[in-house]
Motif scaffolding. Sequence first.
Motif, PDB file in Angstrom:
ATOM      1  N   ASP A  47       0.774  -1.327   0.018  1.00  0.00           N
ATOM      2  CA  ASP A  47      -0.026  -0.046  -0.183  1.00  0.00           C
ATOM      3  C   ASP A  47       0.790   1.276  -0.072  1.00  0.00           C
ATOM      4  N   THR A 132     -10.484   1.284   6.735  1.00  0.00           N
ATOM      5  CA  THR A 132     -10.280   2.524   6.528  1.00  0.00           C
ATOM      6  C   THR A 132     -11.373   2.926   5.762  1.00  0.00           C
ATOM      7  N   ALA A 157      -7.632  -0.007  -3.822  1.00  0.00           N
ATOM      8  CA  ALA A 157      -7.904  -0.901  -2.606  1.00  0.00           C
ATOM      9  C   ALA A 157      -9.055  -0.101  -1.682  1.00  0.00           C
ATOM     10  N   GLY A 159     -10.522   2.948  -2.263  1.00  0.00           N
ATOM     11  CA  GLY A 159     -11.405   3.564  -3.010  1.00  0.00           C
ATOM     12  C   GLY A 159     -12.601   2.645  -3.354  1.00  0.00           C
ATOM     13  N   GLY A 178      -8.027   6.833 -13.043  1.00  0.00           N
ATOM     14  CA  GLY A 178      -7.178   7.098 -14.314  1.00  0.00           C
ATOM     15  C   GLY A 178      -7.356   5.929 -15.387  1.00  0.00           C
ATOM     16  N   LYS A 199      -7.464  11.303 -15.947  1.00  0.00           N
ATOM     17  CA  LYS A 199      -6.413  11.450 -17.003  1.00  0.00           C
ATOM     18  C   LYS A 199      -6.855  11.929 -18.189  1.00  0.00           C
ATOM     19  N   ASN A 226      -8.648  10.228  -1.671  1.00  0.00           N
ATOM     20  CA  ASN A 226      -7.400   9.517  -1.335  1.00  0.00           C
ATOM     21  C   ASN A 226      -6.243  10.051  -2.228  1.00  0.00           C
ATOM     22  N   VAL A 227      -6.424  11.349  -2.835  1.00  0.00           N
ATOM     23  CA  VAL A 227      -5.543  11.973  -3.666  1.00  0.00           C
ATOM     24  C   VAL A 227      -4.960  13.386  -3.358  1.00  0.00           C
ATOM     25  N   GLY A 249      -6.182  10.087   2.323  1.00  0.00           N
ATOM     26  CA  GLY A 249      -4.879  10.088   1.708  1.00  0.00           C
ATOM     27  C   GLY A 249      -4.676  10.991   0.837  1.00  0.00           C
ATOM     28  N   PHE A 325       1.848   3.364  -7.881  1.00  0.00           N
ATOM     29  CA  PHE A 325       2.028   4.859  -8.117  1.00  0.00           C
ATOM     30  C   PHE A 325       2.080   5.200  -9.632  1.00  0.00           C
ATOM     31  N   ASN A 329      -2.439  -0.939 -11.100  1.00  0.00           N
ATOM     32  CA  ASN A 329      -3.181  -1.818 -10.534  1.00  0.00           C
ATOM     33  C   ASN A 329      -4.843  -1.256 -10.177  1.00  0.00           C
TER      34      ASN A 329
HETATM   35  P1  NDP Z   1      -4.585   2.222  -4.056  1.00  0.00           P
HETATM   36  O1  NDP Z   1      -4.823   0.768  -4.185  1.00  0.00           O
HETATM   37  O2  NDP Z   1      -5.937   3.117  -4.251  1.00  0.00           O
HETATM   38  O3  NDP Z   1      -3.540   2.712  -5.040  1.00  0.00           O
HETATM   39  C1  NDP Z   1      -3.234   3.745  -5.147  1.00  0.00           C
HETATM   40  C2  NDP Z   1      -3.995   4.452  -6.485  1.00  0.00           C
HETATM   41  O4  NDP Z   1      -3.831   5.666  -6.592  1.00  0.00           O
HETATM   42  C3  NDP Z   1      -3.514   3.837  -7.902  1.00  0.00           C
HETATM   43  O5  NDP Z   1      -4.204   2.938  -8.262  1.00  0.00           O
HETATM   44  C4  NDP Z   1      -3.828   5.245  -8.683  1.00  0.00           C
HETATM   45  O6  NDP Z   1      -4.979   4.947  -9.363  1.00  0.00           O
HETATM   46  C5  NDP Z   1      -3.835   6.366  -7.563  1.00  0.00           C
HETATM   47  N1  NDP Z   1      -3.001   7.498  -7.802  1.00  0.00           N
HETATM   48  C6  NDP Z   1      -1.573   7.144  -7.766  1.00  0.00           C
HETATM   49  N2  NDP Z   1      -0.780   8.631  -8.124  1.00  0.00           N
HETATM   50  C7  NDP Z   1      -2.268   9.443  -8.283  1.00  0.00           C
HETATM   51  C8  NDP Z   1      -2.132  10.657  -8.525  1.00  0.00           C
HETATM   52  N3  NDP Z   1      -0.950  11.492  -8.955  1.00  0.00           N
HETATM   53  N4  NDP Z   1      -3.206  11.402  -8.697  1.00  0.00           N
HETATM   54  C9  NDP Z   1      -4.533  10.575  -8.631  1.00  0.00           C
HETATM   55  N5  NDP Z   1      -4.364   9.207  -8.545  1.00  0.00           N
HETATM   56  C10 NDP Z   1      -3.454   8.550  -8.212  1.00  0.00           C
HETATM   57  O7  NDP Z   1      -3.978   2.495  -2.555  1.00  0.00           O
HETATM   58  P2  NDP Z   1      -5.068   2.369  -1.058  1.00  0.00           P
HETATM   59  O8  NDP Z   1      -6.002   2.203  -1.341  1.00  0.00           O
HETATM   60  O9  NDP Z   1      -3.860   1.374  -0.371  1.00  0.00           O
HETATM   61  O10 NDP Z   1      -4.504   3.873  -0.690  1.00  0.00           O
HETATM   62  C11 NDP Z   1      -5.289   4.673  -1.089  1.00  0.00           C
HETATM   63  C12 NDP Z   1      -4.986   6.274  -0.151  1.00  0.00           C
HETATM   64  O11 NDP Z   1      -5.518   5.996   0.869  1.00  0.00           O
HETATM   65  C13 NDP Z   1      -3.592   6.501  -0.316  1.00  0.00           C
HETATM   66  O12 NDP Z   1      -3.571   7.905  -0.476  1.00  0.00           O
HETATM   67  C14 NDP Z   1      -3.225   6.028   1.032  1.00  0.00           C
HETATM   68  O13 NDP Z   1      -1.962   6.730   1.300  1.00  0.00           O
HETATM   69  C15 NDP Z   1      -4.421   6.157   1.782  1.00  0.00           C
HETATM   70  N6  NDP Z   1      -4.473   5.486   2.846  1.00  0.00           N
HETATM   71  C16 NDP Z   1      -4.889   5.892   4.160  1.00  0.00           C
HETATM   72  C17 NDP Z   1      -4.927   5.491   5.324  1.00  0.00           C
HETATM   73  C18 NDP Z   1      -5.378   5.864   6.568  1.00  0.00           C
HETATM   74  O14 NDP Z   1      -5.426   5.254   7.658  1.00  0.00           O
HETATM   75  N7  NDP Z   1      -5.564   7.417   6.552  1.00  0.00           N
HETATM   76  C19 NDP Z   1      -4.900   3.965   5.364  1.00  0.00           C
HETATM   77  C20 NDP Z   1      -4.917   3.208   3.997  1.00  0.00           C
HETATM   78  C21 NDP Z   1      -4.714   3.865   2.810  1.00  0.00           C
HETATM   79  P3  NDP Z   1      -5.331   5.731 -10.603  1.00  0.00           P
HETATM   80  O15 NDP Z   1      -4.694   4.820 -11.705  1.00  0.00           O
HETATM   81  O16 NDP Z   1      -6.844   5.777 -10.599  1.00  0.00           O
HETATM   82  O17 NDP Z   1      -4.599   6.989 -10.534  1.00  0.00           O
END
Ligand code: NDP
Length: 338
Positions: A47, A132, A157, A159, A178, A199, A226-227, A249, A325, A329
């Motif tokens: 993650d 989460t 994950a 989302g 995206g 995107k 998340n973003v 996030g 990133f 996935n």
């Molecule tokens: P994901 O499985 O969602 O993977 C991250 C996704 O973020 C990617 O698949 C990508 O999807 C998208 N992404 C990556 N870079 C960018 C960008 N620059 N702009 C927009 N989208 C982007 O990860 P998680 O579900 O594990 O985590 C999601 C968020 O939740 C993260 O920010 C993480 O840090 C946070 N989190 C927070 C927790 C908490 O306790 N607060 C616990 C767990 C996670 P795409 O192709 O759509 O861009």
Amino acid sequence: MMESREIQLKRRPVGTPAADDFAMVEVPVPAPAAGEVQVRNLWMAVDPAMRGRMSDAKSYIPPFELDAPMEGPAIGEVLASGDPGFAPGDLVFSRLGWREVFNAPASMLQQRDRKALPTQAWLCFAGMPGLTAYAGLIRIATLKPGDVVFVSAASGAVGSIACQIARNLGHKVIGSAGGAEKTAFLRDVLNVDAAIDYKAEPSLTKALAREVKAIGASGIDVYFDNVGGDHLQAALALANNFARFAICGMISQYNVTDAPTVPRNLTMLMTKRIRMEGYIALDHMDLEAAMVAQMTGWNAAGEMASAETVYDGIERALDAFHGLFTGANIGRTMVRLA
Ligand code: NDP
């Protein structure tokens, strides 16, 4: 003596992590001592928070140690036990991912029910991503009947679970992800009301305005972030008065080395009386039992799609991590270890 492979952090990455920041190391695993349990990991998950732990900046969770295996959620099977609470064949959750076989004190392991759910679900909708999403929507955003919910990184994950929780509770859901494949997944598998391919949109704010209108709403009431960055700016622009933002996030900012330039419209917090609150799921473990019960029920009713991208073998674990990133996935990113 058994041998196991593990991935160690060798150097703290600057910007995007490089292959030589890590090393795969083979280590001997002796029989477990009294009070210890020997586990073979079946699955580990990666993650984005792991990126934070690779650096030594102060955070809510300590950094990974150099020259030691990294940590992360894993589900494994007990091979041998020196503790009366565990027996060979038990399914256990630990935070000791990034390794194949290990010995750990029994206190670092939690039993999981093999029959209640598919094994990987304990790392996915019934694990930390589930908690989460659940805590963010139910406790932080205080979801209310009729709320329109916007979710970013909606195919990921957390989302993908947030979308399904909101949908199952009867809310209208707009998801952003995206690429065409991911937006098709949002519509066809998660059944969201509207999906934005961020995107492909020159203006995320205009795209969100268009989708809000298309579903017959005046704005959004809940933003599950998340973003950060552009997505947060668009959500502020389209928020209804008294909207609630659960800041889960800000992945768009994690590899950035310059100061952030967006959002530029934070004054809307005040003019629209928006409540924006960041949170960490670990502070909400008291919701875990309710979350697991809810997810188990939805899974049995066929209302919880398991969204996952699977990489095979510990040698693919860094590819899996990079995929978070690069957007490669969909759903929870997992590595099958056995
Ligand atoms: P994901 O499985 O969602 O993977 C991250 C996704 O973020 C990617 O698949 C990508 O999807 C998208 N992404 C990556 N870079 C960018 C960008 N620059 N702009 C927009 N989208 C982007 O990860 P998680 O579900 O594990 O985590 C999601 C968020 O939740 C993260 O920010 C993480 O840090 C946070 N989190 C927070 C927790 C908490 O306790 N607060 C616990 C767990 C996670 P795409 O192709 O759509 O861009």
